[in-house]
Design a protein around this motif. Structure first.
Motif, PDB file in Angstrom:
ATOM      1  N   ILE A 123       0.827  -1.212   0.000  1.00  0.00           N
ATOM      2  CA  ILE A 123       0.000   0.000   0.000  1.00  0.00           C
ATOM      3  C   ILE A 123       0.858   1.258   0.000  1.00  0.00           C
ATOM      4  O   ILE A 123       0.526   2.261  -0.647  1.00  0.00           O
ATOM      5  CB  ILE A 123      -0.954  -0.014   1.215  1.00  0.00           C
ATOM      6  CG1 ILE A 123      -2.025  -1.095   1.032  1.00  0.00           C
ATOM      7  CG2 ILE A 123      -1.606   1.343   1.435  1.00  0.00           C
ATOM      8  CD1 ILE A 123      -2.793  -1.432   2.298  1.00  0.00           C
ATOM      9  N   ASN A 124       1.979   1.197   0.683  1.00  0.00           N
ATOM     10  CA  ASN A 124       2.865   2.362   0.764  1.00  0.00           C
ATOM     11  C   ASN A 124       3.858   2.453  -0.391  1.00  0.00           C
ATOM     12  O   ASN A 124       4.737   3.325  -0.395  1.00  0.00           O
ATOM     13  CB  ASN A 124       3.620   2.358   2.094  1.00  0.00           C
ATOM     14  CG  ASN A 124       2.720   2.695   3.267  1.00  0.00           C
ATOM     15  OD1 ASN A 124       1.652   3.259   3.099  1.00  0.00           O
ATOM     16  ND2 ASN A 124       3.144   2.326   4.462  1.00  0.00           N
ATOM     17  N   GLY A 125       3.736   1.553  -1.367  1.00  0.00           N
ATOM     18  CA  GLY A 125       4.562   1.646  -2.567  1.00  0.00           C
ATOM     19  C   GLY A 125       6.010   1.252  -2.370  1.00  0.00           C
ATOM     20  O   GLY A 125       6.888   1.675  -3.141  1.00  0.00           O
ATOM     21  N   GLU A 126       6.299   0.430  -1.366  1.00  0.00           N
ATOM     22  CA  GLU A 126       7.675   0.000  -1.134  1.00  0.00           C
ATOM     23  C   GLU A 126       8.164  -0.894  -2.277  1.00  0.00           C
ATOM     24  O   GLU A 126       7.370  -1.561  -2.945  1.00  0.00           O
ATOM     25  CB  GLU A 126       7.780  -0.765   0.194  1.00  0.00           C
ATOM     26  CG  GLU A 126       7.346   0.023   1.411  1.00  0.00           C
ATOM     27  CD  GLU A 126       8.329   1.107   1.822  1.00  0.00           C
ATOM     28  OE1 GLU A 126       9.387   1.243   1.177  1.00  0.00           O
ATOM     29  OE2 GLU A 126       8.029   1.835   2.787  1.00  0.00           O
ATOM     30  N   TYR A 219      -3.528   2.975  -6.979  1.00  0.00           N
ATOM     31  CA  TYR A 219      -3.095   1.690  -7.539  1.00  0.00           C
ATOM     32  C   TYR A 219      -2.434   0.827  -6.470  1.00  0.00           C
ATOM     33  O   TYR A 219      -2.702  -0.382  -6.359  1.00  0.00           O
ATOM     34  CB  TYR A 219      -2.136   1.941  -8.696  1.00  0.00           C
ATOM     35  CG  TYR A 219      -1.340   0.740  -9.141  1.00  0.00           C
ATOM     36  CD1 TYR A 219      -1.953  -0.328  -9.778  1.00  0.00           C
ATOM     37  CD2 TYR A 219       0.039   0.687  -8.929  1.00  0.00           C
ATOM     38  CE1 TYR A 219      -1.218  -1.433 -10.191  1.00  0.00           C
ATOM     39  CE2 TYR A 219       0.786  -0.401  -9.342  1.00  0.00           C
ATOM     40  CZ  TYR A 219       0.152  -1.462  -9.970  1.00  0.00           C
ATOM     41  OH  TYR A 219       0.882  -2.550 -10.373  1.00  0.00           O
ATOM     42  N   ASP A 220      -1.579   1.437  -5.658  1.00  0.00           N
ATOM     43  CA  ASP A 220      -0.909   0.685  -4.595  1.00  0.00           C
ATOM     44  C   ASP A 220      -1.917   0.156  -3.581  1.00  0.00           C
ATOM     45  O   ASP A 220      -1.767  -0.962  -3.066  1.00  0.00           O
ATOM     46  CB  ASP A 220       0.141   1.548  -3.901  1.00  0.00           C
ATOM     47  CG  ASP A 220       1.353   1.823  -4.786  1.00  0.00           C
ATOM     48  OD1 ASP A 220       1.611   1.024  -5.702  1.00  0.00           O
ATOM     49  OD2 ASP A 220       2.039   2.845  -4.549  1.00  0.00           O
ATOM     50  N   LEU A 221      -2.945   0.946  -3.280  1.00  0.00           N
ATOM     51  CA  LEU A 221      -3.998   0.472  -2.385  1.00  0.00           C
ATOM     52  C   LEU A 221      -4.730  -0.720  -3.001  1.00  0.00           C
ATOM     53  O   LEU A 221      -4.951  -1.735  -2.334  1.00  0.00           O
ATOM     54  CB  LEU A 221      -5.002   1.593  -2.090  1.00  0.00           C
ATOM     55  CG  LEU A 221      -6.252   1.158  -1.312  1.00  0.00           C
ATOM     56  CD1 LEU A 221      -5.886   0.697   0.092  1.00  0.00           C
ATOM     57  CD2 LEU A 221      -7.284   2.289  -1.259  1.00  0.00           C
ATOM     58  N   VAL A 222      -5.091  -0.600  -4.281  1.00  0.00           N
ATOM     59  CA  VAL A 222      -5.826  -1.682  -4.944  1.00  0.00           C
ATOM     60  C   VAL A 222      -5.038  -2.986  -4.893  1.00  0.00           C
ATOM     61  O   VAL A 222      -5.565  -4.037  -4.505  1.00  0.00           O
ATOM     62  CB  VAL A 222      -6.157  -1.300  -6.400  1.00  0.00           C
ATOM     63  CG1 VAL A 222      -6.708  -2.504  -7.171  1.00  0.00           C
ATOM     64  CG2 VAL A 222      -7.156  -0.146  -6.442  1.00  0.00           C
TER      65      VAL A 222
END
Length: 303
Positions: A123-126, A219-222
């Protein structure tokens, strides 16, 4: 004489790590696990079934209950090992393990201490996370590190993809570390909590899409909460709309406004989100093209 081991385990990490200990010939005297929840999609393997196949007693009550503390005390284990067990283990129980109590955590500690670390990392795009074996202390995910293994988070990985990578990394870590723990040669590296972060648990409501955020963050959440997790969602004409697959693309549009139906594009705070798979609550999941054929949404505002 072999070291006596008590294991607290659940989910695929619990299954695979228990399987690895069995493979290494560990003297596992007792396993604690959980009853499966009727409200949760059970897509992972059963620790209870694995323990039963190997004749290991398995208890699904809380390890901290008085009767269970007494049972562990009677066993006088050398090690207590926790692999994705969902209850915080009390200091009283931890102290019963003569040579130490250790936990396998699904992140590269001290980053992402706490709950659902894989989902939070996506979710945080790591771009990376990992698995860490560490000693347990009263503070969660804060004890000395024994070993850890990093894994890559690819741009298109879902949380499920990353969880599978982390599960493999967890087994790799345990395979390396267990012989060292038994021999008394395992490292004990102090954890610098200031270099990390702590995350709480997530509820289905936390999957609500904020269209004012960038397309990349949405997108990261999805991908962080898509199958087998509850999913990211918005509303269309008052109905809950789950977004199961999407992708960020260039462009601009009013946040939440459907600006195109072929492909299905929605405006965000920065860029556009191409929705590829979605589902109105109570209906079946559809591809974007099938959804557009069935549902009028061009120009609609998602909220």
């Amino acid at each position: 004489m072999k070291d006596k081991v008590v294991v607290c385990a659940y989910h695929n990490v619990g299954y695979r790590c228990l399987e690895e200990l069995i493979h290494q010939g560990a003297d596992i005297r007792l396993v604690f696990s959980h009853e499966d929840s009727a409200s949760e999609e059970i897509w992972f393997r059963s620790v209870r079934e694995l323990a039963a196949r190997h004749g290991i007693p398995c208890v699904t009550g809380n390890v901290n209950d008085a009767e269970n503390r007494e049972r562990i005390a009677e066993l006088a284990p050398d090690f207590l090992l926790s692999f994705y067990y969902r209850n915080m283990i009390s200091p009283e129980v931890l102290s019963l393990a003569r040579r130490g109590a250790l936990n396998l955590h699904g992140s590269y500690l001290p980053r992402y201490r706490g709950r659902v670390p894989v989902n939070w990392a996506v979710i945080n795009g790591e771009t990376s996370t990992g698995a860490t074996l560490h000693y347990m202390v009263e503070k969660p995910d804060a004890g000395e590190i024994v070993d850890q293994e990093a894994v890559e988070i690819a741009f298109e990985d879902t949380a499920f993809d990353v969880f599978n990578k982390v599960t493999d990394a967890a087994v790799t870590v345990l395979r390396r570390a267990w012989p060292q723990l038994v021999a008394g040669t395992a490292p004990r590296i102090p954890m610098d909590l200031k270099a990390g972060n702590y995350c709480g648990g997530r509820k289905p409501e936390d999957g609500r899409i904020d269209w004012s955020l960038s397309a990349r963050r949405i997108y990261d959440l999805v991908r962080g909460v898509t199958h087998p997790y509850p999913g990211a969602f918005t509303t269309l004409a008052g109905r809950k709309l789950l977004v199961w697959q999407a992708f960020p693309v260039e462009g601009a549009g009013e946040p939440g406004r459907v600006v195109s139906t072929c492909p299905l594009l929605v405006g965000t705070g920065e860029g556009l989100l191409e929705i590829r798979s979605l589902q109105l609550e109570g209906d079946t999941e559809l591809s974007a093209s099938a959804f557009v054929e069935k549902t009028s949404c061009n120009g609609e505002l998602l909220a």
